[in-house]
Design an enzyme around this catalytic site. Structure first.
Site, PDB file in Angstrom:
ATOM      1  CD  GLU A  49      -1.731  -2.386   1.640  1.00 51.57           C
ATOM      2  OE1 GLU A  49      -0.535  -2.610   1.951  1.00 51.57           O
ATOM      3  OE2 GLU A  49      -2.639  -3.236   1.784  1.00 51.57           O
ATOM      4  CG  PHE A 111      -9.361  -9.342  12.058  1.00 58.13           C
ATOM      5  CD1 PHE A 111      -8.107  -9.799  12.458  1.00 58.13           C
ATOM      6  CD2 PHE A 111      -9.674  -9.361  10.705  1.00 58.13           C
ATOM      7  CE1 PHE A 111      -7.181 -10.269  11.526  1.00 58.13           C
ATOM      8  CE2 PHE A 111      -8.765  -9.834   9.770  1.00 58.13           C
ATOM      9  CZ  PHE A 111      -7.514 -10.287  10.190  1.00 58.13           C
TER      10      PHE A 111
END
Ligand code: TPP
Ligand code: MG
Length: 562
Positions: A49, A111
């Site tokens: 990313e 999460f």
């Protein structure tokens, strides 16, 4: 008609004129990725990313338009951080869209939950957390408006997964209001004062920064320089704002600026700083910077006024308008004594030029950059990484046009070049692009070679391979008694690395072969990596020691000219 939040994201991107986005999928952004298949915007799958953020940034810098990066929550979002900070420090208009965990889980350490608006608060121009589908369209539109308005910068929009999945009516009409810097009547006084100061000066200089490029003021600045006969010096990000081969062009200022430029700044009686922010790499010790000069600062961001250098006159306004008004109002005159004085300083420095030294049988980065400039006729878009090679590029490639150099200045982000060039490739389909990157920085984001291969892109990558983290080694040589702590670097075989990606690799270690190697790379249709094996312990000169007087540079040891 009702649309899901995910569809609304693509509707807004389409309306904003976005033709390409750079991203990486994951759980919290899956609705947006699923909806993507029904829209015509090209998606580039990055390998990390960080690459997506640099690609969006490179696209923005090469085009002047807003670049877009997409990532999932948690690690996807945090991997964007270096790229966002890079865009922030260099005022690049980028919109990052991140997925976030469902709103009912926010704050529960769910999460892949990271408070990315918290993390990026200090490194974005603005950021948003969107938890309601109704807010997606207005927020995204505002994000684009903020990114591109005034002093551009990165904006992050974090959208919870439930907001992406929910539906609402989409309304996309009306203008998005953002405050625009205008030129109020009251500035007439400032402009008149500026014109009087310019006319009174015997030894003035224009200092051009990236703001000249971003505001579209380059033509007016050139006309002003020519009319009033004022030499022009550039910051690193200002290179290309004024044509490098113009008789009034002096070159780069600052830590590794040309000696005559730094001396001229110290001798000047007036400096007119246009769209630059007196970075410490430019000023050295602000107390001794241009001490003899009156100073005018034209800048759109009020927060930059008086931050490091106090100026006699500040004009907070759109530079394009101000430059045009100054050009109209300036008196036509010549300043030949001042130009001749700088010319003499320039001539005195020439025997320290690496290109004019006797051939020592070694290949130097300057040879590569000089040949690259000649081979491409100064017309390539060059994207550089950070280190010695970046400074040699700035010194030896003569940039004639705005947006012909893309480089990480403010943050100095190693690993920037390859992904930024991929972004630039999508913005500038016709232009020849060269990446100039060190052996260290290349390894930070070389995974994006795989993106080049998957997208079938043509880039030319010149790795300036000196076997060292060269810029740090140079500081160790100069200031740490040549104790090379963690700077010798073993690299993989860059040719084989390219080949492993299905790309071509070339190697060059002789000065005599540089031109043919460059031509060979240019002739190939796909991305080519060229491993230029250059002299290991070469230094960038001149050098202003950090925080020092820019007039007191460390100079290249004098050598006899061949
Ligand atoms: C991400 C990051 N980490 C560390 C640095 C500090 N740094 C600046 S220049 C440099 C050396 C760069 O080495 P290389 O890429 O080989 O380029 P060279 O200076 O040798 O041309 C380092 C480590 C940085 N600028 N960016
Ligand atoms: Mg190196």
């Amino acid at each position: 008609m009702k649309r899901t939040g995910a569809q609304i994201v693509w509707e807004v991107l389409t309306q904003e004129g976005v033709d390409v986005v750079f991203g990486y999928p994951g759980g919290a952004i899956m609705p947006v990725y699923d909806a993507m298949l029904d829209y015509g915007i090209h998606h580039v799958l990055v390998r990390h990313e960080q690459g997506a953020a640099h690609m969006a940034d490179g696209y923005a810098r090469a085009s002047g338009k807003v670049g877009v990066a997409l990532a999932t929550s948690g690690p996807g979002a945090t991997n964007l951080v270096t790229g966002i900070a890079t865009a922030m420090l260099d005022s690049s208009p980028v919109v990052c869209i991140t997925g976030q965990v469902p709103s009912k889980l926010l704050g529960s350490d769910a999460f892949q939950e990271t408070d990315i608006t918290g993390v990026t608060l200090p490194i974005t121009k603005h950021n948003f957390l969107v938890t309601n589908v109704e807010e997606i369209a207005p927020t995204l539109r505002q994000a684009f408006a903020i990114a591109r308005s005034g002093r551009p910068g990165p904006v992050l929009v974090d959208i919870t997964k439930d907001a992406q999945q929910a539906s609402c009516e989409l309304v996309l009409d009306g203008e998005v209001a953002v405050s625009r810097a205008s030129l109020p009547e009251s500035l007439t006084f400032e402009l008149e004062r500026a014109l009087a100061m310019i006319d009174e000066a015997e030894q003035p200089l224009l200092l051009v920064g990236q703001g000249v490029i971003q505001s579209g003021a380059a033509a007016a600045v050139r006309a002003l320089a020519e009319k009033a006969d004022i030499p022009v010096a550039a910051t690193l990000l200002g290179l290309g704002a004024f044509p490098a081969t113009h008789p009034l062009a002096l070159g780069m200022m600052g830590m590794h600026g040309e000696a005559w430029v730094n001396h001229a700044i110290q001798e000047a009686d007036l400096i007119v700083a246009l769209g630059m922010r007196f970075d410490d790499r430019v000023t050295g010790d602000p107390k001794t910077f241009a001490a003899k000069a009156k100073k005018i600062h034209v800048e759109i961001d009020r927060a930059e006024i008086g931050k490091t250098v106090k100026c006699d006159l500040n004009v907070v306004a759109d530079l394009r308008t101000v430059a045009a008004r100054l050009m109209e109002g300036a008196k036509s005159r010549t300043r030949s004594p001042w130009r001749e004085k700088i010319g003499a300083m320039r001539a005195a420095a020439s025997d320290r030029d690496i290109l004019k030294r006797e051939d020592d049988g070694r290949l130097h980065a300057a040879h590569v950059i000089d040949e690259l400039w000649r081979a491409t006729d100064g017309r390539a878009l060059v994207v550089t990484d950070v280190g010695q090679h970046q400074m040699w590029e700035a010194q030896y490639y003569k940039h004639e046009r705005p947006r012909s150099l893309v480089t990480s200045g403010g943050l100095g982000t190693m690993g920037f070049a390859l992904p930024a060039a991929i972004g630039a490739r999508f913005a500038r389909k016709e232009d020849e692009i060269w990446v100039v990157v060190g052996d260290g920085g290349f390894q930070m984001t070389a995974c994006e070679l795989s993106t080049c291969a998957q997208e079938g892109l043509k880039l030319n990558v010149a790795v300036i391979n000196n076997g060292f983290l060269g810029m740090v080694r140079q500081w160790q040589e100069m200031f740490y008694d040549r104790r090379y702590a963690a700077t010798p670097m073993l690299s993989p075989d860059f040719c084989k690395l390219a080949e492993a990606h299905g790309l071509a690799g070339l190697r060059c270690s002789e000065r005599a072969d540089v031109r043919a190697t460059i031509e060979n790379a240019r002739a190939q249709s796909g991305t080519v990596v060229v491993d230029f094996r250059v002299a290991a312990e070469e230094n960038v000169y001149p050098m202003v020691p950090s925080g020092g007087d820019i007039g007191a540079m460390i100079r290249r040891p004098n050598q006899r000219v061949a």
